[in-house]
Design a protein around this motif. Sequence first.
Motif, PDB file in Angstrom:
ATOM      1  N   TYR A 112       7.593 -12.238  21.536  1.00 21.30           N
ATOM      2  CA  TYR A 112       7.266 -13.411  20.732  1.00 21.30           C
ATOM      3  C   TYR A 112       5.963 -13.140  19.989  1.00 21.30           C
ATOM      4  N   GLN A 113       5.923 -13.545  18.722  1.00 23.80           N
ATOM      5  CA  GLN A 113       4.689 -13.412  17.951  1.00 23.80           C
ATOM      6  C   GLN A 113       4.176 -14.804  17.652  1.00 23.80           C
ATOM      7  N   THR A 114       2.864 -14.905  17.551  1.00 19.41           N
ATOM      8  CA  THR A 114       2.294 -16.179  17.150  1.00 19.41           C
ATOM      9  C   THR A 114       1.923 -16.090  15.677  1.00 19.41           C
ATOM     10  N   VAL A 115       2.368 -17.078  14.926  1.00 17.86           N
ATOM     11  CA  VAL A 115       2.139 -17.059  13.486  1.00 17.86           C
ATOM     12  C   VAL A 115       2.085 -18.517  13.013  1.00 17.86           C
ATOM     13  N   CYS A 116       1.352 -18.767  11.913  1.00 22.20           N
ATOM     14  CA  CYS A 116       1.305 -20.131  11.373  1.00 22.20           C
ATOM     15  C   CYS A 116       2.576 -20.403  10.569  1.00 22.20           C
ATOM     16  N   LEU A 117       2.943 -21.678  10.514  1.00 16.93           N
ATOM     17  CA  LEU A 117       4.193 -22.051   9.844  1.00 16.93           C
ATOM     18  C   LEU A 117       4.218 -21.576   8.385  1.00 16.93           C
ATOM     19  N   GLY A 118       3.112 -21.790   7.659  1.00 17.80           N
ATOM     20  CA  GLY A 118       3.059 -21.386   6.245  1.00 17.80           C
ATOM     21  C   GLY A 118       3.263 -19.883   6.096  1.00 17.80           C
ATOM     22  N   GLU A 119       2.560 -19.155   6.933  1.00 18.82           N
ATOM     23  CA  GLU A 119       2.634 -17.687   6.891  1.00 18.82           C
ATOM     24  C   GLU A 119       4.035 -17.202   7.278  1.00 18.82           C
ATOM     25  N   PHE A 120       4.657 -17.908   8.199  1.00 18.57           N
ATOM     26  CA  PHE A 120       6.005 -17.559   8.667  1.00 18.57           C
ATOM     27  C   PHE A 120       6.999 -17.525   7.498  1.00 18.57           C
ATOM     28  N   PHE A 121       7.040 -18.618   6.714  1.00 22.92           N
ATOM     29  CA  PHE A 121       7.989 -18.651   5.589  1.00 22.92           C
ATOM     30  C   PHE A 121       7.560 -17.686   4.487  1.00 22.92           C
ATOM     31  N   GLN A 122       6.245 -17.538   4.306  1.00 22.26           N
ATOM     32  CA  GLN A 122       5.725 -16.577   3.326  1.00 22.26           C
ATOM     33  C   GLN A 122       6.238 -15.167   3.645  1.00 22.26           C
ATOM     34  N   LYS A 123       6.123 -14.805   4.915  1.00 20.93           N
ATOM     35  CA  LYS A 123       6.520 -13.443   5.315  1.00 20.93           C
ATOM     36  C   LYS A 123       8.029 -13.239   5.189  1.00 20.93           C
ATOM     37  N   GLU A 154       8.632 -12.681   1.506  1.00 16.42           N
ATOM     38  CA  GLU A 154       8.164 -11.344   1.076  1.00 16.42           C
ATOM     39  C   GLU A 154       8.947 -10.224   1.768  1.00 16.42           C
ATOM     40  N   LYS A 155       9.887 -10.614   2.617  1.00 17.81           N
ATOM     41  CA  LYS A 155      10.678  -9.659   3.392  1.00 17.81           C
ATOM     42  C   LYS A 155       9.818  -8.843   4.363  1.00 17.81           C
ATOM     43  N   ALA A 156       8.652  -9.380   4.685  1.00 21.06           N
ATOM     44  CA  ALA A 156       7.818  -8.735   5.701  1.00 21.06           C
ATOM     45  C   ALA A 156       8.331  -9.117   7.095  1.00 21.06           C
ATOM     46  N   PHE A 157       9.052 -10.219   7.166  1.00 18.89           N
ATOM     47  CA  PHE A 157       9.716 -10.633   8.403  1.00 18.89           C
ATOM     48  C   PHE A 157      11.223 -10.493   8.220  1.00 18.89           C
ATOM     49  N   HIS A 158      11.895 -10.135   9.280  1.00 22.44           N
ATOM     50  CA  HIS A 158      13.357 -10.109   9.282  1.00 22.44           C
ATOM     51  C   HIS A 158      13.871 -11.524   8.997  1.00 22.44           C
ATOM     52  N   PRO A 159      14.928 -11.640   8.168  1.00 17.36           N
ATOM     53  CA  PRO A 159      15.410 -12.990   7.824  1.00 17.36           C
ATOM     54  C   PRO A 159      15.900 -13.812   9.016  1.00 17.36           C
ATOM     55  N   ARG A 160      16.137 -13.123  10.148  1.00 18.33           N
ATOM     56  CA  ARG A 160      16.593 -13.880  11.319  1.00 18.33           C
ATOM     57  C   ARG A 160      15.444 -14.282  12.239  1.00 18.33           C
TER      58      ARG A 160
END
Length: 355
Positions: free
Chosen positions: A76-87, A90-96
């Motif tokens: 599990y990673q901790t991330v802010c909601l805004g940054e989560f959708f941003q990533k 930007e395809k920095a996060f897996h779409p799933r």
Amino acid sequence: MRNINQLHLNDAKKQFGNYIKSRTPVVIKGLFAGSFLEQLTDFNTALDRWSNVQLSVCNEHFYDVQRYEDACTQVYQTVCLGEFFQKIREKAFHPRMLSSARVAPKDIVADLNMEHMALLVDDVAEIRPYFFAGAKGNFAHLHYDGDYKHVLHYQICGRKTFVLIDPTQTRKLLPSRNWSCVSLENFTLSDFHTFLDMVDGWTITLEPGDTIYMPPTFWHYVAYEEDSLSVAFRYGRSKLAGILSTKFHEDVALQRLVYELGGPVDTRSEVLRFFKDLIEIYNRQYQDSLHKFHTIDAKYREIRAYFGIDINSGYFFAPDVIAENTNLRMLRSGYYYSDFDKENVIDASSIPMLG
Ligand SMILES: O=C(O)CCC(=O)C(=O)O
Ligand SMILES: [Fe+2]
């Protein structure tokens, strides 16, 4: 395929009890009408409001049986909601990547106006809110929840399609514990409709502001039609369902027993006998946790046979899944029954229904 009725709040206040009693899914419009939450039906407004709220996110909403061990070490990673959708954009996060079934962050709970829940739920204090954030295209694979609670799932913003299937259809769903091996996410629309007809499934697409009632033990699949934020309010279960959920390893035999518990009284005597048997087996002495696991499993097999859920035809068929299950049995017996030699007994006399 069955469409789910939609009720306006005033009708829901009068009729909701009947839906619970008959274990019928329903959608309630405007549960949070007039409250702050209603201002967040626009995705960007909600994102602004909660941009800095910290979430726990992981890759994949849920895990399947073949990845059980990975899942035990799921990062599990901790991330802010805004940054989560941003990533994700930007395809920095897996779409799933999803923030899933974790108790809702306190800043979000603070905005929830829980008193609105009193319109439908007697004891608001026992409600546990879970927060879900995920991007368009995501999905929750077909499963049921092993806590056997009622769920009111409120769609804050974005649209999501829900499929619900009752436990009498389990034999068609290739179940593996509380997961189905049927991947609705890979179906064409026409497959999807054919399948829903086959299992007499319910479906509806939730709009922002809608709340869906999911009866305990029901299978559900969720498709994210848009970027989405939602809260699942989980509450209410009988003492017996609580014992099965927390003490015993998960199995469709238990799902069916809990479902039947809410059925017509004249079908209950056999069901109650199975409960008594399970508790008696649980309370016996064993030489180790694996023996306890296998003895309980044998009773599950008998219960499945009684309900015509034939475990031997079709599922657990693939050799790698069978191999995986050997490991699973070890893991699960240790997890559930490692205190087999302690004074860990269930007091059947404390359960009113068995009286
Ligand atoms: O909306 C989702 O992603 C899954 C919801 C779900 O499984 C639940 O509320 O139990
Ligand atoms: Fe669920």
